[in-house]
Design an enzyme around this catalytic site. Structure first.
Site, PDB file in Angstrom:
ATOM      1  N   THR A   1      -8.006   9.617   8.380  1.00 22.41           N
ATOM      2  CA  THR A   1      -7.468   8.402   7.754  1.00 22.41           C
ATOM      3  C   THR A   1      -7.344   7.250   8.748  1.00 22.41           C
ATOM      4  OG1 THR A   1      -5.250   9.201   8.211  1.00 22.41           O
ATOM      5  CG2 THR A   1      -6.135   9.683   6.023  1.00 22.41           C
TER       6      THR A   1
ATOM      7  N   LYS B   1       0.826  -1.220   0.000  1.00 22.34           N
ATOM      8  CA  LYS B   1       0.000   0.000   0.000  1.00 22.34           C
ATOM      9  C   LYS B   1       0.860   1.269   0.000  1.00 22.34           C
ATOM     10  CE  LYS B   1      -1.682  -1.610   3.797  1.00 22.34           C
ATOM     11  NZ  LYS B   1      -2.393  -1.875   5.052  1.00 22.34           N
TER      12      LYS B   1
ATOM     13  N   GLY C   1      -7.965   3.988  10.348  1.00 22.00           N
ATOM     14  CA  GLY C   1      -8.681   2.760   9.952  1.00 22.00           C
ATOM     15  C   GLY C   1      -8.608   2.417   8.477  1.00 22.00           C
ATOM     16  N   THR C   2      -7.784   3.132   7.703  1.00 18.90           N
ATOM     17  CA  THR C   2      -7.728   2.853   6.251  1.00 18.90           C
ATOM     18  C   THR C   2      -7.260   1.422   5.961  1.00 18.90           C
ATOM     19  OG1 THR C   2      -5.547   3.850   6.204  1.00 18.90           O
ATOM     20  CG2 THR C   2      -7.348   5.199   5.385  1.00 18.90           C
ATOM     21  N   GLY C   3      -6.168   1.017   6.634  1.00 17.65           N
ATOM     22  CA  GLY C   3      -5.593  -0.304   6.359  1.00 17.65           C
ATOM     23  C   GLY C   3      -6.551  -1.425   6.761  1.00 17.65           C
ATOM     24  N   CYS C   4      -7.173  -1.276   7.926  1.00 18.14           N
ATOM     25  CA  CYS C   4      -8.106  -2.305   8.430  1.00 18.14           C
ATOM     26  C   CYS C   4      -9.296  -2.423   7.488  1.00 18.14           C
ATOM     27  CB  CYS C   4      -8.610  -1.943   9.825  1.00 18.14           C
ATOM     28  SG  CYS C   4      -7.295  -1.653  11.015  1.00 18.14           S
TER      29      CYS C   4
HETATM   30  N1  LIG Z   1      -5.317  10.255   1.498  1.00 18.25           N
HETATM   31  C1  LIG Z   1      -5.600   9.150   0.793  1.00 18.25           C
HETATM   32  N2  LIG Z   1      -6.283   9.226  -0.375  1.00 18.25           N
HETATM   33  C2  LIG Z   1      -6.587   8.123  -1.076  1.00 18.25           C
HETATM   34  N3  LIG Z   1      -6.243   6.882  -0.701  1.00 18.25           N
HETATM   35  C3  LIG Z   1      -5.547   6.736   0.444  1.00 18.25           C
HETATM   36  C4  LIG Z   1      -5.191   7.853   1.267  1.00 18.25           C
HETATM   37  N4  LIG Z   1      -4.530   7.406   2.378  1.00 18.25           N
HETATM   38  C5  LIG Z   1      -4.500   6.055   2.255  1.00 18.25           C
HETATM   39  N5  LIG Z   1      -5.077   5.648   1.093  1.00 18.25           N
HETATM   40  C6  LIG Z   1      -5.309   4.277   0.645  1.00 18.25           C
HETATM   41  O1  LIG Z   1      -5.856   3.561   1.745  1.00 18.25           O
HETATM   42  C7  LIG Z   1      -5.404   2.223   1.735  1.00 18.25           C
HETATM   43  C8  LIG Z   1      -4.683   1.926   3.052  1.00 18.25           C
HETATM   44  O2  LIG Z   1      -3.361   2.380   2.900  1.00 18.25           O
HETATM   45  P1  LIG Z   1      -2.357   2.853   4.009  1.00 18.25           P
HETATM   46  O3  LIG Z   1      -1.023   2.881   3.336  1.00 18.25           O
HETATM   47  O4  LIG Z   1      -2.855   4.103   4.619  1.00 18.25           O
HETATM   48  O5  LIG Z   1      -2.499   1.651   5.016  1.00 18.25           O
HETATM   49  P2  LIG Z   1      -2.075   1.536   6.525  1.00 18.25           P
HETATM   50  O6  LIG Z   1      -0.911   2.412   6.810  1.00 18.25           O
HETATM   51  O7  LIG Z   1      -1.958   0.098   6.811  1.00 18.25           O
HETATM   52  O8  LIG Z   1      -3.341   2.096   7.230  1.00 18.25           O
HETATM   53  P3  LIG Z   1      -3.460   2.614   8.748  1.00 18.25           P
HETATM   54  O9  LIG Z   1      -3.067   4.063   8.633  1.00 18.25           O
HETATM   55  O10 LIG Z   1      -4.898   2.392   9.037  1.00 18.25           O
HETATM   56  O11 LIG Z   1      -2.522   1.787   9.569  1.00 18.25           O
HETATM   57  C9  LIG Z   1      -4.530   2.097   0.489  1.00 18.25           C
HETATM   58  O12 LIG Z   1      -5.305   1.668  -0.586  1.00 18.25           O
HETATM   59  C10 LIG Z   1      -4.046   3.524   0.273  1.00 18.25           C
HETATM   60  O13 LIG Z   1      -3.617   3.773  -1.030  1.00 18.25           O
HETATM   61  C1  LIG Z   2      -6.608  -2.374  17.288  1.00 18.08           C
HETATM   62  C2  LIG Z   2      -5.927  -1.748  16.123  1.00 18.08           C
HETATM   63  N1  LIG Z   2      -5.628  -2.524  15.064  1.00 18.08           N
HETATM   64  C3  LIG Z   2      -5.022  -1.979  13.985  1.00 18.08           C
HETATM   65  C4  LIG Z   2      -4.688  -0.649  13.965  1.00 18.08           C
HETATM   66  C5  LIG Z   2      -3.975  -0.104  12.736  1.00 18.08           C
HETATM   67  O1  LIG Z   2      -4.400   1.056  12.294  1.00 18.08           O
HETATM   68  C6  LIG Z   2      -5.017   0.131  15.098  1.00 18.08           C
HETATM   69  N2  LIG Z   2      -4.732   1.455  15.156  1.00 18.08           N
HETATM   70  N3  LIG Z   2      -5.636  -0.445  16.168  1.00 18.08           N
END
Ligand SMILES: Nc1ncnc2c1ncn2[C@@H]1O[C@H](COP(=O)(O)OP(=O)(O)OP(=O)(O)O)[C@@H](O)[C@H]1O
Ligand SMILES: Cc1ncc(CO)c(N)n1
Length: 265
Positions: free
Chosen positions: A207, A176, A209-212
């Site tokens: 942003t 990602k 919770g994006t990854g989850c």
């Molecule tokens: N500002 C943004 N605009 C569009 N897409 C985004 C943005 N920020 C994150 N994404 C997308 O959201 C998804 C999650 O990516 P990200 O790299 O943020 O994951 P993460 O770091 O695991 O998430 P978290 O911040 O929840 O731990 C990917 O598809 C990424 O491209």
């Molecule tokens: C419980 C939990 N799982 C995953 C993430 C990753 O964003 C978080 N912030 N908290």
């Protein structure tokens, strides 16, 4: 009676409701599937950061997992915060023993706020025993750098990294690029090919919770019987829309939010 596919999330609780198991259940529900949840641990957390983590024992995680798998017909599983080597080992043993059709591993290591959510000694167990069972692993840039022990800056380096991570055994790797500048480009390495999964960058502070959300959406789409590439593309559309609808909850990074149902294809 209405048929509903069943998706299991194995993850930690986020008390502020934006990430972790709460984000997973919301996503799976919005995608019109049924969510079961095995909780690995509980975080005291808000939109500004994580103040404390309390993990459950491996034995108790195992008991939850076996109870769910002995009863429900789970079509896909997603893992998030696994916390300790003990929890990762137990999950690897149980999932190896059972025929898991669709497994999405989000190798959560640190929260957006920078707080640690996986012990250092758990990483080699995650890569050595769980990755080979995965349909898709979804590291962010920082996690990918830890996995290959190299810095990743350019898109070409992302391509090489995704390929290198695929050597650890998952069917596909989605690296990602959410934390880069410019377009939000994620790199998928699947069947010896690289695909750029791109979306416009949304200008937002919300942003959390994006990854989850993304990994749960992929699991939910796989549970619906979609192939890997369309499942990922549809999940990318879902997270992009959820980022557009992010809300000002809390004083830090607010959560992504889902305003409408996506039609099933
Ligand atoms: N500002 C943004 N605009 C569009 N897409 C985004 C943005 N920020 C994150 N994404 C997308 O959201 C998804 C999650 O990516 P990200 O790299 O943020 O994951 P993460 O770091 O695991 O998430 P978290 O911040 O929840 O731990 C990917 O598809 C990424 O491209
Ligand atoms: C419980 C939990 N799982 C995953 C993430 C990753 O964003 C978080 N912030 N908290």
């Amino acid at each position: 009676m209405l048929h509903i596919n069943q998706v299991l999330t194995i993850a930690g609780s986020d008390s502020s409701g934006g990430a972790g198991i709460q984000a997973d259940i919301k996503t799976i529900t919005m995608l019109q599937n049924y969510a079961a949840s095995v909780i690995t641990g509980v975080t005291a957390q808000n939109t500004k950061g994580v103040s404390e983590v309390s993990m459950l024992s491996g034995e108790f995680v195992k008991q939850q997992l076996n109870d769910v798998l002995n009863d429900l017909e789970i079509n896909a599983i997603k893992t998030g915060m696994l916390g300790t080597a003990e929890v990762v080992s137990v999950i690897a043993s149980v999932l190896k023993e059972r025929e898991i059709k669709n497994l999405v591993i989000d190798p959560v290591m640190v929260a957006t706020s920078g707080d640690r959510l996986l012990d250092k000694e758990a990483i080699s167990i995650l890569t050595g025993r769980l990755f080979s069972l995965a349909t898709v692993v979804t590291p962010n840039l920082t996690e990918a750098e830890v996995l290959i022990d190299k810095e990743i800056n350019t898109l070409l380096e992302m391509e090489d990294a995704a390929k290198e991570i695929s050597n650890l055994g998952p069917t596909a790797v989605l690296l990602k690029g959410g934390h880069r500048e410019g377009k939000a480009i994620d790199l998928l390495y699947y069947k010896d090919k690289t695909h750029r999964i791109s979306a416009p960058r949304i200008k937002t502070e919300n942003t959390h919770g994006t990854g989850c959300t993304l990994s749960s959406a992929i699991a939910s789409n796989l549970a619906d019987g979609m192939e890997i590439l369309p499942a990922i593309k549809k999940a990318k559309d879902f997270i992009t829309s959820s980022l557009k609808n992010g809300i000002n909850v809390g004083k830090g990074r607010g959560p992504v939010n889902h305003l409408w149902r996506f039609e099933k294809i």
